[in-house]
Scaffold this motif. Structure first.
Motif, PDB file in Angstrom:
ATOM      1  N   SER A  18      11.901   4.966  -3.760  1.00 52.98           N
ATOM      2  CA  SER A  18      12.526   3.744  -3.157  1.00 52.98           C
ATOM      3  C   SER A  18      12.033   2.422  -4.095  1.00 52.98           C
ATOM      4  CB  SER A  18      11.704   2.796  -1.987  1.00 52.98           C
ATOM      5  OG  SER A  18      11.721   1.308  -1.769  1.00 52.98           O
ATOM      6  N   VAL A  19      12.035   1.696  -5.407  1.00 49.80           N
ATOM      7  CA  VAL A  19      11.605   0.302  -5.903  1.00 49.80           C
ATOM      8  C   VAL A  19      11.156  -0.504  -5.598  1.00 49.80           C
ATOM      9  CG1 VAL A  19      11.432  -0.116  -8.372  1.00 49.80           C
ATOM     10  CG2 VAL A  19      12.055   2.113  -7.822  1.00 49.80           C
ATOM     11  N   SER A  20       9.973  -1.043  -5.888  1.00 49.77           N
ATOM     12  CA  SER A  20       9.488  -2.235  -4.808  1.00 49.77           C
ATOM     13  C   SER A  20       9.280  -3.020  -6.448  1.00 49.77           C
ATOM     14  CB  SER A  20       8.283  -2.182  -3.893  1.00 49.77           C
ATOM     15  OG  SER A  20       7.707  -1.179  -4.517  1.00 49.77           O
ATOM     16  N   LYS A  21       8.880  -2.749  -7.633  1.00 47.52           N
ATOM     17  CA  LYS A  21       7.964  -4.181  -8.252  1.00 47.52           C
ATOM     18  C   LYS A  21       8.123  -3.066  -9.336  1.00 47.52           C
ATOM     19  CE  LYS A  21       5.334  -7.708  -8.983  1.00 47.52           C
ATOM     20  NZ  LYS A  21       6.511  -9.130  -8.342  1.00 47.52           N
ATOM     21  N   ILE A  22       8.975  -4.117 -10.544  1.00 50.02           N
ATOM     22  CA  ILE A  22       8.807  -3.976 -11.945  1.00 50.02           C
ATOM     23  C   ILE A  22       8.202  -5.169 -12.280  1.00 50.02           C
ATOM     24  CG2 ILE A  22       9.847  -3.598 -13.660  1.00 50.02           C
ATOM     25  CD1 ILE A  22      12.028  -3.040 -11.974  1.00 50.02           C
ATOM     26  N   ILE A  23       7.323  -5.311 -13.708  1.00 47.57           N
ATOM     27  CA  ILE A  23       7.271  -5.299 -14.895  1.00 47.57           C
ATOM     28  C   ILE A  23       6.823  -5.009 -16.022  1.00 47.57           C
ATOM     29  CG2 ILE A  23       5.096  -6.653 -13.040  1.00 47.57           C
ATOM     30  CD1 ILE A  23       2.362  -5.462 -13.952  1.00 47.57           C
ATOM     31  N   GLU A  24       6.696  -5.994 -17.151  1.00 50.52           N
ATOM     32  CA  GLU A  24       6.128  -5.403 -18.586  1.00 50.52           C
ATOM     33  C   GLU A  24       5.261  -6.524 -19.099  1.00 50.52           C
ATOM     34  OE1 GLU A  24       8.854  -5.665 -22.555  1.00 50.52           O
ATOM     35  OE2 GLU A  24       9.476  -6.981 -21.351  1.00 50.52           O
ATOM     36  N   ASP A  25       4.549  -4.999 -19.841  1.00 47.41           N
ATOM     37  CA  ASP A  25       3.378  -5.737 -19.798  1.00 47.41           C
ATOM     38  C   ASP A  25       3.520  -5.663 -21.432  1.00 47.41           C
ATOM     39  OD1 ASP A  25       2.738  -3.439 -22.202  1.00 47.41           O
ATOM     40  OD2 ASP A  25       1.419  -2.362 -20.662  1.00 47.41           O
ATOM     41  N   ARG A  26       2.893  -6.207 -22.178  1.00 48.12           N
ATOM     42  CA  ARG A  26       2.807  -7.556 -23.484  1.00 48.12           C
ATOM     43  C   ARG A  26       2.617  -5.755 -24.670  1.00 48.12           C
ATOM     44  NH1 ARG A  26      -2.968  -9.645 -23.734  1.00 48.12           N
ATOM     45  NH2 ARG A  26      -2.840  -9.982 -21.320  1.00 48.12           N
ATOM     46  N   ARG A  27       2.258  -4.933 -24.697  1.00 42.09           N
ATOM     47  CA  ARG A  27       2.541  -3.710 -25.143  1.00 42.09           C
ATOM     48  C   ARG A  27       3.927  -2.879 -25.118  1.00 42.09           C
ATOM     49  NH1 ARG A  27      -0.933   0.211 -24.527  1.00 42.09           N
ATOM     50  NH2 ARG A  27      -0.603  -0.297 -22.384  1.00 42.09           N
ATOM     51  N   GLY A  28       5.162  -3.623 -24.649  1.00 39.36           N
ATOM     52  CA  GLY A  28       6.446  -3.230 -24.236  1.00 39.36           C
ATOM     53  C   GLY A  28       6.467  -2.250 -22.877  1.00 39.36           C
ATOM     54  N   PHE A  29       4.917  -1.226 -22.411  1.00 40.70           N
ATOM     55  CA  PHE A  29       5.738  -0.422 -21.421  1.00 40.70           C
ATOM     56  C   PHE A  29       5.980  -1.594 -19.704  1.00 40.70           C
ATOM     57  CE2 PHE A  29       2.302   1.298 -24.006  1.00 40.70           C
ATOM     58  CZ  PHE A  29       2.597   2.437 -24.468  1.00 40.70           C
ATOM     59  N   VAL A  30       7.170  -0.446 -19.320  1.00 40.55           N
ATOM     60  CA  VAL A  30       7.422  -0.925 -17.883  1.00 40.55           C
ATOM     61  C   VAL A  30       7.133   0.092 -17.625  1.00 40.55           C
ATOM     62  CG1 VAL A  30       9.677  -1.062 -16.304  1.00 40.55           C
ATOM     63  CG2 VAL A  30       9.535  -1.741 -19.184  1.00 40.55           C
TER      64      VAL A  30
END
Length: 132
Positions: A18-30
């Protein structure tokens, strides 16, 4: 035609994830918070699976925040509390719980305000991180 293509993060066929949260950081990593920990997807396609110790309590990541300084906070479902990671090395710097002042160990959301304050929403109330 197909509009979406599934990104398979499971470690074994048939594993429920189950996936609950996704963000992208300033370096392009998800960064992907799941029922099986945290995954970091690199721009080059590399996938790193991060775990936090603490048994099942620190397994389900349900909230994520990248701070203005580029550090990653991960909040957990049920009893895991909150952990701070170094985004570059993916090493866990420190984990926090009710013994550190969190109102509850189930952290549903995280926010950093424009003035740098970090707020944590828990099922037992709201709190402001005071730093080390």
């Amino acid at each position: 035609g197909t509009r979406f293509e599934a990104a398979d993060l499971r470690r074994s066929p048939g594993e429920a994830l189950s996936v609950s949260k996704i963000i992208e950081d300033r370096r392009g990593f998800v960064w992907v918070g799941t029922s099986e920990g945290l995954f970091r997807l690199a721009p080059d396609g590399d996938v790193r699976h991060l775990t936090f110790g603490g048994g099942t309590a620190r397994k389900s990541v349900i909230s994520l925040l990248e701070t203005h300084e580029g550090r990653i906070w991960a909040g957990f479902y049920n009893a895991g509390g909150l952990c701070l990671l170094d985004a570059e090395s993916t090493e866990v710097e420190k984990c926090y719980s009710t013994s550190d002042g969190l109102p509850g160990n189930w952290v549903t959301d995280l926010l950093q305000t424009s003035d740098g304050k970090i707020w944590a929403a828990t099922v037992a109330g709201l709190c402001l991180w005071q730093g080390e």
